[in-house]
Design an enzyme around this catalytic site. Structure first.
Site, mmCIF file in Angstrom:
data_model
loop_
_atom_site.group_PDB
_atom_site.id
_atom_site.type_symbol
_atom_site.label_atom_id
_atom_site.label_comp_id
_atom_site.label_asym_id
_atom_site.label_seq_id
_atom_site.Cartn_x
_atom_site.Cartn_y
_atom_site.Cartn_z
ATOM 1 N N TYR A 145 6.297 -34.243 -37.443
ATOM 2 C CA TYR A 145 7.017 -34.127 -36.173
ATOM 3 C C TYR A 145 8.502 -33.862 -36.420
ATOM 4 C CZ TYR A 145 8.477 -35.417 -31.390
ATOM 5 O OH TYR A 145 9.012 -35.437 -30.120
ATOM 6 N N ASP A 146 9.107 -34.740 -37.233
ATOM 7 C CA ASP A 146 10.561 -34.661 -37.438
ATOM 8 C C ASP A 146 10.964 -33.347 -38.100
ATOM 9 O OD1 ASP A 146 10.019 -37.239 -36.737
ATOM 10 O OD2 ASP A 146 11.214 -38.196 -38.302
ATOM 11 N N ARG A 202 18.297 -46.696 -32.133
ATOM 12 C CA ARG A 202 18.431 -45.355 -31.566
ATOM 13 C C ARG A 202 19.195 -45.446 -30.263
ATOM 14 N NH1 ARG A 202 13.109 -42.584 -30.961
ATOM 15 N NH2 ARG A 202 13.243 -42.161 -33.171
ATOM 16 N N THR A 237 12.870 -56.359 -33.195
ATOM 17 C CA THR A 237 14.338 -56.270 -33.067
ATOM 18 C C THR A 237 14.812 -54.817 -33.097
ATOM 19 O OG1 THR A 237 14.590 -56.556 -35.447
ATOM 20 C CG2 THR A 237 14.797 -58.549 -34.084
ATOM 21 N N GLN A 238 13.913 -53.886 -33.451
ATOM 22 C CA GLN A 238 14.322 -52.473 -33.431
ATOM 23 C C GLN A 238 14.665 -52.080 -31.988
ATOM 24 O OE1 GLN A 238 11.230 -53.575 -33.821
ATOM 25 N NE2 GLN A 238 9.630 -52.111 -33.317
ATOM 26 N N ARG A 267 15.631 -49.054 -28.887
ATOM 27 C CA ARG A 267 15.540 -47.706 -28.347
ATOM 28 C C ARG A 267 16.385 -47.665 -27.077
ATOM 29 N NH1 ARG A 267 13.405 -47.415 -32.623
ATOM 30 N NH2 ARG A 267 11.503 -46.315 -33.233
ATOM 31 N N GLY A 289 9.113 -30.630 -38.385
ATOM 32 C CA GLY A 289 8.707 -29.502 -37.524
ATOM 33 C C GLY A 289 9.795 -29.205 -36.508
ATOM 34 N N VAL A 301 6.605 -47.720 -23.858
ATOM 35 C CA VAL A 301 6.727 -48.082 -22.436
ATOM 36 C C VAL A 301 5.361 -48.047 -21.761
ATOM 37 C CG1 VAL A 301 7.735 -47.434 -20.210
ATOM 38 C CG2 VAL A 301 9.136 -47.334 -22.277
ATOM 39 N N ASN A 323 2.411 -48.147 -23.197
ATOM 40 C CA ASN A 323 1.549 -49.179 -23.784
ATOM 41 C C ASN A 323 1.806 -50.540 -23.140
ATOM 42 O OD1 ASN A 323 0.178 -47.600 -25.578
ATOM 43 N ND2 ASN A 323 0.857 -48.680 -27.416
HETATM 44 P P1 NAD Z 1 3.274 -34.814 -24.017
HETATM 45 O O1 NAD Z 1 2.438 -35.083 -25.208
HETATM 46 O O2 NAD Z 1 2.916 -35.477 -22.729
HETATM 47 O O3 NAD Z 1 3.353 -33.251 -23.706
HETATM 48 C C1 NAD Z 1 3.235 -32.258 -24.682
HETATM 49 C C2 NAD Z 1 2.385 -31.133 -24.111
HETATM 50 O O4 NAD Z 1 2.277 -30.077 -25.066
HETATM 51 C C3 NAD Z 1 0.949 -31.579 -23.795
HETATM 52 O O5 NAD Z 1 0.571 -31.116 -22.530
HETATM 53 C C4 NAD Z 1 0.118 -30.950 -24.904
HETATM 54 O O6 NAD Z 1 -1.216 -30.739 -24.514
HETATM 55 C C5 NAD Z 1 0.909 -29.677 -25.145
HETATM 56 N N1 NAD Z 1 0.700 -29.100 -26.477
HETATM 57 C C6 NAD Z 1 0.753 -29.728 -27.683
HETATM 58 N N2 NAD Z 1 0.526 -28.854 -28.687
HETATM 59 C C7 NAD Z 1 0.333 -27.643 -28.100
HETATM 60 C C8 NAD Z 1 0.037 -26.350 -28.596
HETATM 61 N N3 NAD Z 1 -0.105 -26.118 -29.905
HETATM 62 N N4 NAD Z 1 -0.125 -25.333 -27.710
HETATM 63 C C9 NAD Z 1 0.001 -25.547 -26.384
HETATM 64 N N5 NAD Z 1 0.274 -26.755 -25.848
HETATM 65 C C10 NAD Z 1 0.442 -27.788 -26.699
HETATM 66 O O7 NAD Z 1 4.778 -35.157 -24.411
HETATM 67 P P2 NAD Z 1 6.108 -35.143 -23.532
HETATM 68 O O8 NAD Z 1 6.678 -36.491 -23.553
HETATM 69 O O9 NAD Z 1 5.848 -34.479 -22.234
HETATM 70 O O10 NAD Z 1 7.036 -34.228 -24.429
HETATM 71 C C11 NAD Z 1 7.330 -32.879 -24.084
HETATM 72 C C12 NAD Z 1 8.226 -32.285 -25.175
HETATM 73 O O11 NAD Z 1 9.463 -33.020 -25.235
HETATM 74 C C13 NAD Z 1 7.604 -32.350 -26.574
HETATM 75 O O12 NAD Z 1 7.913 -31.177 -27.270
HETATM 76 C C14 NAD Z 1 8.311 -33.522 -27.223
HETATM 77 O O13 NAD Z 1 8.406 -33.394 -28.620
HETATM 78 C C15 NAD Z 1 9.686 -33.465 -26.569
HETATM 79 N N6 NAD Z 1 10.297 -34.793 -26.566
HETATM 80 C C16 NAD Z 1 9.860 -35.749 -25.704
HETATM 81 C C17 NAD Z 1 10.403 -37.014 -25.756
HETATM 82 C C18 NAD Z 1 9.961 -38.110 -24.815
HETATM 83 O O14 NAD Z 1 10.387 -39.248 -25.000
HETATM 84 N N7 NAD Z 1 9.160 -37.845 -23.809
HETATM 85 C C19 NAD Z 1 11.387 -37.321 -26.708
HETATM 86 C C20 NAD Z 1 11.784 -36.319 -27.587
HETATM 87 C C21 NAD Z 1 11.239 -35.050 -27.499
HETATM 88 N N1 UDP Z 2 6.079 -49.890 -30.416
HETATM 89 C C1 UDP Z 2 5.628 -51.189 -30.258
HETATM 90 N N2 UDP Z 2 4.419 -51.359 -29.643
HETATM 91 C C2 UDP Z 2 3.660 -50.329 -29.183
HETATM 92 C C3 UDP Z 2 4.147 -49.012 -29.347
HETATM 93 C C4 UDP Z 2 5.364 -48.830 -29.979
HETATM 94 O O1 UDP Z 2 6.286 -52.163 -30.651
HETATM 95 O O2 UDP Z 2 2.567 -50.583 -28.645
HETATM 96 C C5 UDP Z 2 7.388 -49.704 -31.066
HETATM 97 C C6 UDP Z 2 7.429 -48.637 -32.129
HETATM 98 O O3 UDP Z 2 7.008 -49.140 -33.378
HETATM 99 C C7 UDP Z 2 8.913 -48.265 -32.093
HETATM 100 C C8 UDP Z 2 9.289 -48.400 -30.626
HETATM 101 O O4 UDP Z 2 8.297 -49.283 -30.056
HETATM 102 O O5 UDP Z 2 9.667 -49.171 -32.846
HETATM 103 C C9 UDP Z 2 9.253 -47.091 -29.861
HETATM 104 O O6 UDP Z 2 8.012 -46.478 -30.143
HETATM 105 P P1 UDP Z 2 7.489 -45.166 -29.438
HETATM 106 O O7 UDP Z 2 6.155 -44.853 -30.033
HETATM 107 O O8 UDP Z 2 7.558 -45.303 -27.972
HETATM 108 O O9 UDP Z 2 8.530 -44.007 -29.799
HETATM 109 P P2 UDP Z 2 9.401 -43.680 -31.100
HETATM 110 O O10 UDP Z 2 10.801 -43.897 -30.652
HETATM 111 O O11 UDP Z 2 9.058 -44.575 -32.235
HETATM 112 O O12 UDP Z 2 9.074 -42.274 -31.388
#
Ligand code: NAD
Ligand code: UDP
Length: 364
Positions: free
Chosen positions: A194-195, A325, A257-258, A260, A197, A237, A239
């Site tokens: 993810y990171d 974060r 203690t982490q 966000r 990518g 959130v 969960n």
């Molecule tokens: P999400 O998982 O609900 O949405 C991602 C969408 O992309 C889904 O509908 C999934 O089916 C689609 N998808 C995944 N791979 C695909 C592919 N190869 N081809 C076509 N569709 C594909 O997540 P989200 O929270 O809505 O996040 C949306 C975007 O924002 C993501 O790119 C995510 O990395 C980025 N983002 C979100 C957050 C957050 O906290 N919500 C934080 C940082 C970055």
């Molecule tokens: N986390 C947790 N319980 C859960 C899911 C996540 O304690 O059921 C923690 C996770 O380990 C991280 C923080 O909550 O420290 C935020 O996790 P999330 O998966 O929401 O997003 P992240 O910021 O890690 O991508």
């Protein structure tokens, strides 16, 4: 692929003319500045853009599709492979003559006929649980998916936005994180797909802009939550709320203690819309809510607000889970017309709790 027989109206014809004119910048190079600005202002009045939202059936994408339609977009094309997204998220939009949905995986090219003005690349599972299920595919989605969409943007002269992430900072050694921090990312671990990518995709956006002049935008999103997250998503959130409402133990990873900093989805959508406006720079922009809270405190807050009597269980901290974060949003405020988050954690949580309560009650 999208059929070439997509409906076209006089509005789309006007907008096509407008964008073709706008792209031929050199045609206007001899004109005085005031005249150029008047032409741009007049054509903005006629603007009825056509947008492609990739990942549009996901949590954030479905809010974005709605917002674009409400703003009067002529055509919003939603593309999603439904890996973590759901048709239910956009079901009410399917009847709109301005909305269309296509199931497609953006790892493979996706030709589009006709004009296209804006591309929003949101494809990629955002939850660590989800993106680690198929790490190679996650990586391909960010890297190959970005190449395919950037090529499309180049071909159409479209503006393109990439949803990057605070994960590019990894386990940050500075707090708050601003855009000039290069991060502390493990390139060889469970979060790397993810990171790295996302970091690779940022590089591609940088280079397509530099080499081909593609009109790119990048936002680095910090943890965002709200209605239409999936109950199975796995992020903290959703969960905690789902566990609290079901009377199941809340699962805290590590000692809790982490920290966000959680942003409500409507604040993010407002930032996305502003980022796509004229004059916004091509560099990455942090988008998040600087209010920082520990995972322990979040659990307590959710228990209190749901009135749940769930217990708390502690689970091992996953590998490379960042300790702190918190976004520095100074840049966003200055380049996005004073944008700042306006929805506080309590208000956002109560909207999200109401959403999941409804969802869970409907299921039983
Ligand atoms: P999400 O998982 O609900 O949405 C991602 C969408 O992309 C889904 O509908 C999934 O089916 C689609 N998808 C995944 N791979 C695909 C592919 N190869 N081809 C076509 N569709 C594909 O997540 P989200 O929270 O809505 O996040 C949306 C975007 O924002 C993501 O790119 C995510 O990395 C980025 N983002 C979100 C957050 C957050 O906290 N919500 C934080 C940082 C970055
Ligand atoms: N986390 C947790 N319980 C859960 C899911 C996540 O304690 O059921 C923690 C996770 O380990 C991280 C923080 O909550 O420290 C935020 O996790 P999330 O998966 O929401 O997003 P992240 O910021 O890690 O991508």
């Amino acid at each position: 692929p999208r059929p070439s027989t997509m409906k076209r109206s006089w509005r789309s014809f006007i907008s096509m003319q407008r964008f073709q004119v706008m792209r031929r910048g050199s045609m206007f190079s001899g004109l005085p500045c005031w005249m150029l600005l008047s032409i741009m202002a007049a054509s903005r009045l006629l603007a009825v853009p056509m947008a492609l939202v990739v990942g549009g059936a996901g949590f954030v994408g479905s809010h974005l599709c709605r917002r674009l339609l409400q703003s009067g977009y002529e055509e919003v094309i939603c593309v999603d492979n439904l890996q973590t997204g759901r048709i239910a998220n956009v079901a009410d939009l399917l009847g709109s003559p301005h909305f269309s949905f296509f199931e497609h995986d953006i790892v493979n090219e996706w030709p589009v006929s006709g004009a296209l003005h804006e591309i929003y690349h949101l494809a990629c599972p955002a939850s660590p649980v989800q993106y680690q299920k198929s790490p190679i595919h996650t990586f391909k989605t960010s890297v190959l998916g970005s190449i395919h969409l950037l090529e499309l943007a180049k071909e159409k002269g479209a503006r393109i936005l990439f949803t990057s992430t605070s994960e590019v900072y990894g386990d940050a050694q500075v707090s708050p994180q601003n855009e000039s921090y290069w991060g502390n990312v493990n390139p060889f671990g469970v979060r790397s797909c993810y990171d790295e990518g996302k970091r690779g995709a940022e590089t591609l956006f940088h280079d397509y802009h530099e080499e081909y002049g593609v009109d790119t935008r990048i936002i680095r999103i910090f943890n965002t939550y709200g209605p239409r997250m999936s109950a199975e998503d796995g992020r903290v959130v959703s969960n905690f709320i789902v566990q609290a409402l079901r009377g199941e133990p809340l699962t805290i990873h590590g000692d809790g203690t982490q920290t966000r900093s959680f942003q409500y989805v409507s604040d993010l959508i407002e930032a996305i819309v502003r980022t796509m406006q004229d004059g916004v720079p091509h560099c990455p922009i942090n988008i998040g809510n600087p209010y920082e809270i520990s995972v322990n405190d979040l659990a307590e807050r959710v228990l209190h607000m749901t009135g749940s009597r769930s217990s708390i269980v502690y689970k091992p901290l996953p590998q490379d889970d960042p300790c702190r974060r918190r976004p520095d949003i100074t840049l966003a405020a200055s380049v996005l017309g004073g944008w700042k988050p306006v929805v506080g954690l309590d208000e956002g949580l109560s909207q999200t709790i109401a959403y999941f309560r409804h969802l869970i009650n409907k299921a039983v």
